[in-house]
Design an enzyme around this catalytic site. Structure first.
Site, PDB file in Angstrom:
ATOM      1  N   LYS A  13       7.742  13.614  55.281  1.00  0.00           N
ATOM      2  CA  LYS A  13       7.046  14.895  55.476  1.00  0.00           C
ATOM      3  C   LYS A  13       6.093  15.200  54.323  1.00  0.00           C
ATOM      4  O   LYS A  13       4.930  15.524  54.529  1.00  0.00           O
ATOM      5  CB  LYS A  13       8.054  16.055  55.608  1.00  0.00           C
ATOM      6  CG  LYS A  13       9.059  15.885  56.740  1.00  0.00           C
ATOM      7  CD  LYS A  13      10.019  17.060  56.806  1.00  0.00           C
ATOM      8  CE  LYS A  13      10.886  17.232  55.559  1.00  0.00           C
ATOM      9  NZ  LYS A  13      11.826  16.124  55.318  1.00  0.00           N
ATOM     10  N   ARG A  88      14.616  25.094  58.759  1.00  0.00           N
ATOM     11  CA  ARG A  88      15.642  24.059  58.692  1.00  0.00           C
ATOM     12  C   ARG A  88      16.868  24.413  59.516  1.00  0.00           C
ATOM     13  O   ARG A  88      17.826  23.656  59.541  1.00  0.00           O
ATOM     14  CB  ARG A  88      16.071  23.866  57.228  1.00  0.00           C
ATOM     15  CG  ARG A  88      15.514  22.585  56.597  1.00  0.00           C
ATOM     16  CD  ARG A  88      15.931  22.566  55.153  1.00  0.00           C
ATOM     17  NE  ARG A  88      16.025  21.244  54.597  1.00  0.00           N
ATOM     18  CZ  ARG A  88      15.043  20.649  53.918  1.00  0.00           C
ATOM     19  NH1 ARG A  88      13.895  21.252  53.753  1.00  0.00           N
ATOM     20  NH2 ARG A  88      15.233  19.467  53.398  1.00  0.00           N
ATOM     21  N   ARG A 122      12.994   7.125  45.811  1.00  0.00           N
ATOM     22  CA  ARG A 122      11.836   8.030  45.680  1.00  0.00           C
ATOM     23  C   ARG A 122      11.603   8.427  44.235  1.00  0.00           C
ATOM     24  O   ARG A 122      12.530   8.699  43.475  1.00  0.00           O
ATOM     25  CB  ARG A 122      12.079   9.296  46.518  1.00  0.00           C
ATOM     26  CG  ARG A 122      11.057  10.400  46.227  1.00  0.00           C
ATOM     27  CD  ARG A 122      11.015  11.457  47.307  1.00  0.00           C
ATOM     28  NE  ARG A 122      12.280  12.108  47.564  1.00  0.00           N
ATOM     29  CZ  ARG A 122      12.512  12.876  48.624  1.00  0.00           C
ATOM     30  NH1 ARG A 122      11.562  13.080  49.526  1.00  0.00           N
ATOM     31  NH2 ARG A 122      13.690  13.437  48.799  1.00  0.00           N
ATOM     32  N   ARG A 152      14.135  13.042  41.431  1.00  0.00           N
ATOM     33  CA  ARG A 152      14.755  14.339  41.692  1.00  0.00           C
ATOM     34  C   ARG A 152      16.261  14.259  41.498  1.00  0.00           C
ATOM     35  O   ARG A 152      16.893  13.281  41.882  1.00  0.00           O
ATOM     36  CB  ARG A 152      14.455  14.785  43.133  1.00  0.00           C
ATOM     37  CG  ARG A 152      13.141  15.509  43.269  1.00  0.00           C
ATOM     38  CD  ARG A 152      12.719  15.653  44.707  1.00  0.00           C
ATOM     39  NE  ARG A 152      13.774  16.157  45.594  1.00  0.00           N
ATOM     40  CZ  ARG A 152      13.583  16.403  46.890  1.00  0.00           C
ATOM     41  NH1 ARG A 152      12.402  16.212  47.437  1.00  0.00           N
ATOM     42  NH2 ARG A 152      14.578  16.842  47.633  1.00  0.00           N
ATOM     43  N   ARG A 163      23.007  15.846  52.536  1.00  0.00           N
ATOM     44  CA  ARG A 163      21.747  16.351  53.102  1.00  0.00           C
ATOM     45  C   ARG A 163      21.507  15.802  54.503  1.00  0.00           C
ATOM     46  O   ARG A 163      21.019  16.516  55.378  1.00  0.00           O
ATOM     47  CB  ARG A 163      20.571  15.992  52.179  1.00  0.00           C
ATOM     48  CG  ARG A 163      20.495  16.919  50.965  1.00  0.00           C
ATOM     49  CD  ARG A 163      19.794  16.271  49.800  1.00  0.00           C
ATOM     50  NE  ARG A 163      18.395  16.015  50.047  1.00  0.00           N
ATOM     51  CZ  ARG A 163      17.660  15.169  49.327  1.00  0.00           C
ATOM     52  NH1 ARG A 163      18.212  14.495  48.327  1.00  0.00           N
ATOM     53  NH2 ARG A 163      16.397  15.003  49.599  1.00  0.00           N
TER      54      ARG A 163
HETATM   55  P1  ADP Z   1      10.340  13.897  52.835  1.00  0.00           P
HETATM   56  O1  ADP Z   1       9.338  14.880  52.286  1.00  0.00           O
HETATM   57  O2  ADP Z   1      10.384  13.923  54.337  1.00  0.00           O
HETATM   58  O3  ADP Z   1      11.704  14.056  52.227  1.00  0.00           O
HETATM   59  P2  ADP Z   1       8.783  11.863  51.381  1.00  0.00           P
HETATM   60  O4  ADP Z   1       7.411  12.041  51.911  1.00  0.00           O
HETATM   61  O5  ADP Z   1       9.064  12.375  50.017  1.00  0.00           O
HETATM   62  O6  ADP Z   1       9.854  12.442  52.442  1.00  0.00           O
HETATM   63  O7  ADP Z   1       9.132  10.306  51.442  1.00  0.00           O
HETATM   64  C1  ADP Z   1      10.430   9.827  51.077  1.00  0.00           C
HETATM   65  C2  ADP Z   1      10.303   8.436  50.458  1.00  0.00           C
HETATM   66  O8  ADP Z   1       9.871   7.490  51.430  1.00  0.00           O
HETATM   67  C3  ADP Z   1       9.298   8.337  49.305  1.00  0.00           C
HETATM   68  O9  ADP Z   1       9.796   7.402  48.392  1.00  0.00           O
HETATM   69  C4  ADP Z   1       8.034   7.834  49.999  1.00  0.00           C
HETATM   70  O10 ADP Z   1       7.205   7.117  49.099  1.00  0.00           O
HETATM   71  C5  ADP Z   1       8.609   6.934  51.075  1.00  0.00           C
HETATM   72  N1  ADP Z   1       7.798   6.891  52.317  1.00  0.00           N
HETATM   73  C6  ADP Z   1       7.125   7.916  52.902  1.00  0.00           C
HETATM   74  N2  ADP Z   1       6.494   7.510  54.026  1.00  0.00           N
HETATM   75  C7  ADP Z   1       6.794   6.193  54.180  1.00  0.00           C
HETATM   76  C8  ADP Z   1       6.456   5.184  55.160  1.00  0.00           C
HETATM   77  N3  ADP Z   1       5.686   5.479  56.219  1.00  0.00           N
HETATM   78  N4  ADP Z   1       6.943   3.945  54.972  1.00  0.00           N
HETATM   79  C9  ADP Z   1       7.723   3.642  53.900  1.00  0.00           C
HETATM   80  N5  ADP Z   1       8.076   4.532  52.946  1.00  0.00           N
HETATM   81  C10 ADP Z   1       7.632   5.793  53.078  1.00  0.00           C
HETATM   82  P1  ADP Z   2      13.928  16.686  51.555  1.00  0.00           P
HETATM   83  O1  ADP Z   2      13.030  16.922  52.720  1.00  0.00           O
HETATM   84  O2  ADP Z   2      13.679  15.376  50.891  1.00  0.00           O
HETATM   85  O3  ADP Z   2      15.372  16.898  51.900  1.00  0.00           O
HETATM   86  P2  ADP Z   2      13.112  19.222  50.282  1.00  0.00           P
HETATM   87  O4  ADP Z   2      12.314  19.214  49.047  1.00  0.00           O
HETATM   88  O5  ADP Z   2      12.471  19.689  51.543  1.00  0.00           O
HETATM   89  O6  ADP Z   2      13.678  17.749  50.415  1.00  0.00           O
HETATM   90  O7  ADP Z   2      14.417  20.116  50.052  1.00  0.00           O
HETATM   91  C1  ADP Z   2      15.240  19.974  48.935  1.00  0.00           C
HETATM   92  C2  ADP Z   2      16.384  20.981  49.005  1.00  0.00           C
HETATM   93  O8  ADP Z   2      15.843  22.320  48.933  1.00  0.00           O
HETATM   94  C3  ADP Z   2      17.201  20.952  50.291  1.00  0.00           C
HETATM   95  O9  ADP Z   2      18.230  20.000  50.260  1.00  0.00           O
HETATM   96  C4  ADP Z   2      17.743  22.393  50.319  1.00  0.00           C
HETATM   97  O10 ADP Z   2      18.834  22.539  49.433  1.00  0.00           O
HETATM   98  C5  ADP Z   2      16.576  23.208  49.765  1.00  0.00           C
HETATM   99  N1  ADP Z   2      15.697  23.672  50.856  1.00  0.00           N
HETATM  100  C6  ADP Z   2      14.421  23.277  51.118  1.00  0.00           C
HETATM  101  N2  ADP Z   2      13.937  23.908  52.195  1.00  0.00           N
HETATM  102  C7  ADP Z   2      14.930  24.721  52.650  1.00  0.00           C
HETATM  103  C8  ADP Z   2      15.061  25.614  53.750  1.00  0.00           C
HETATM  104  N3  ADP Z   2      14.070  25.794  54.625  1.00  0.00           N
HETATM  105  N4  ADP Z   2      16.237  26.290  53.887  1.00  0.00           N
HETATM  106  C9  ADP Z   2      17.237  26.127  53.020  1.00  0.00           C
HETATM  107  N5  ADP Z   2      17.194  25.295  51.979  1.00  0.00           N
HETATM  108  C10 ADP Z   2      16.058  24.589  51.787  1.00  0.00           C
END
Ligand code: ADP
Ligand code: ADP
Ligand code: ZN
Length: 204
Positions: A13, A88, A122, A152, A163
Site C-alpha cells: 500500500k 481498518r 522492510r 520499524r 498484525r
Molecule cells: P504496506 O504499506 O502495505 O504495509 P509496503 O508498501 O511498505 O506495504 O511494502 C512492504 C514491503 O514489501 C516493503 O519491503 C516493500 O519494499 C516490499 N514491496 C512492495 N511492493 C512490492 C512488490 N510489488 N513486489 C515485491 N516487494 C514489494
Molecule cells: P502496515 O500496513 O504495514 O501494517 P501501518 O503503518 O499501516 O502498517 O500501521 C502500523 C500500525 O499502526 C498498525 O499495526 C496499527 O497498530 C496502527 N494503525 C494504523 N492504521 C490504523 C487504523 N486505521 N486503525 C487502528 N490502528 C491503526
C-alpha cells in the site's frame, strides 16, 4: 480522486501510495505514518498509539477516526486524497462514510504466505518511502532523499503474526463492505512494483 488503498500489512500500500500521490498530485494520508510521527514527537496521541502498535493491535477507533477526520478536513484534501491504512475495520468504514465520499477502493491482494518475508525485510525512510533488503544491495540510505533507512519496531516476526491475524479478523471484511458498495477493484499485488502500479492506474 478520493481513493482508499486496502490490503494486508506488507501488501504494498505504502509503496503504491507514494507513486500514486505523485502522479495524481493528491495527498497520501497514512494513519501509520501519522502515528509514527506522533510517537517520534512524544505527543499524547503518540504515547497511546505506541502501546497498541508495539503489540500489533489496532489503535482505538476514537483516536484514529478523529485524526483522519481532521486530516481530510484540511484544504489540500479537497480535490482528492489517498487513504493508506484507514479504514481498518467496519466501524471506521462507517464513520468515514459520514465525512467523506470515497470513489474507489483499491484492494491490493498478496498471498499471506509472502507477507511475513516482505514485512520483516522492510526498511523505511522518514520521508515515507519503503524498501526491501533483498533489493537494496547493501545500501543504507534512501534513494529519494538520502536519509538513513531504518527498520520499524513493529516489523518483527512476533508482531507481524499478530498484525496478520488482526487483518484477517477485522480488516478483510471490508473487501465485502466495499464490494457491496460497488467501489471495489482488486489488483494482483504479487507482481513487480511497476506492474502493480500500471494495473492500479488502469483500474482507476
Ligand atoms: P504496506 O504499506 O502495505 O504495509 P509496503 O508498501 O511498505 O506495504 O511494502 C512492504 C514491503 O514489501 C516493503 O519491503 C516493500 O519494499 C516490499 N514491496 C512492495 N511492493 C512490492 C512488490 N510489488 N513486489 C515485491 N516487494 C514489494
Ligand atoms: P502496515 O500496513 O504495514 O501494517 P501501518 O503503518 O499501516 O502498517 O500501521 C502500523 C500500525 O499502526 C498498525 O499495526 C496499527 O497498530 C496502527 N494503525 C494504523 N492504521 C490504523 C487504523 N486505521 N486503525 C487502528 N490502528 C491503526
Ligand atoms: Zn527518504
Amino acid at each position: 480522486m478520493k481513493i482508499i488503498l486496502l490490503g494486508a500489512p506488507g501488501a504494498g500500500k505504502g509503496t503504491q501510495a507514494t507513486r500514486l500521490a505523485e502522479k495524481y498530485q493528491i495527498p497520501h494520508v497514512s494513519t501509520g505514518d501519522i502515528f509514527r510521527a506522533n510517537i517520534k514527537n512524544a505527543t499524547p496521541i503518540g504515547v497511546v498509539a505506541k502501546s497498541y502498535i508495539d503489540k500489533g493491535q489496532l489503535v482505538p477507533d476514537e483516536v484514529t477516526v478523529e485524526i483522519v477526520k481532521q486530516r481530510l478536513a484540511e484544504s489540500d484534501c479537497e480535490k482528492g486524497f489517498l487513504l493508506d491504512g484507514f479504514p481498518r475495520n467496519t466501524f471506521q468504514a462507517e464513520e468515514l462514510d459520514k465525512f467523506a465520499s470515497v470513489e474507489k477502493v483499491v484492494n491490493i491482494n498478496v498471498d499471506t504466505t509472502k507477507l511475513v518475508k516482505r514485512i520483516t525485510g522492510r526498511r523505511v525512510c522518514q520521508c515515507g518511502e519503503s524498501y526491501h533488503v533483498d533489493f537494496l544491495n547493501g545500501k543504507t540510505d534512501c534513494a529519494k532523499c538520502g536519509k538513513t533507512l531504518y527498520q520499524r519496531a513493529d516489523d518483527n516476526e512476533v508482531t507481524v503474526k499478530e498484525r496478520l491475524s488482526v487483518y484477517e479478523k477485522q480488516t478483510a471484511p471490508l473487501i465485502d463492505y466495499y464490494e457491496k458498495a460497488g467501489k471495489l477493484v482488486t489488483i494482483n499485488g504479487d507482481q513487480n512494483i511497476d506492474k502493480v502500479f500500471e494495473d492500479i492506474i488502469s483500474s482507476l
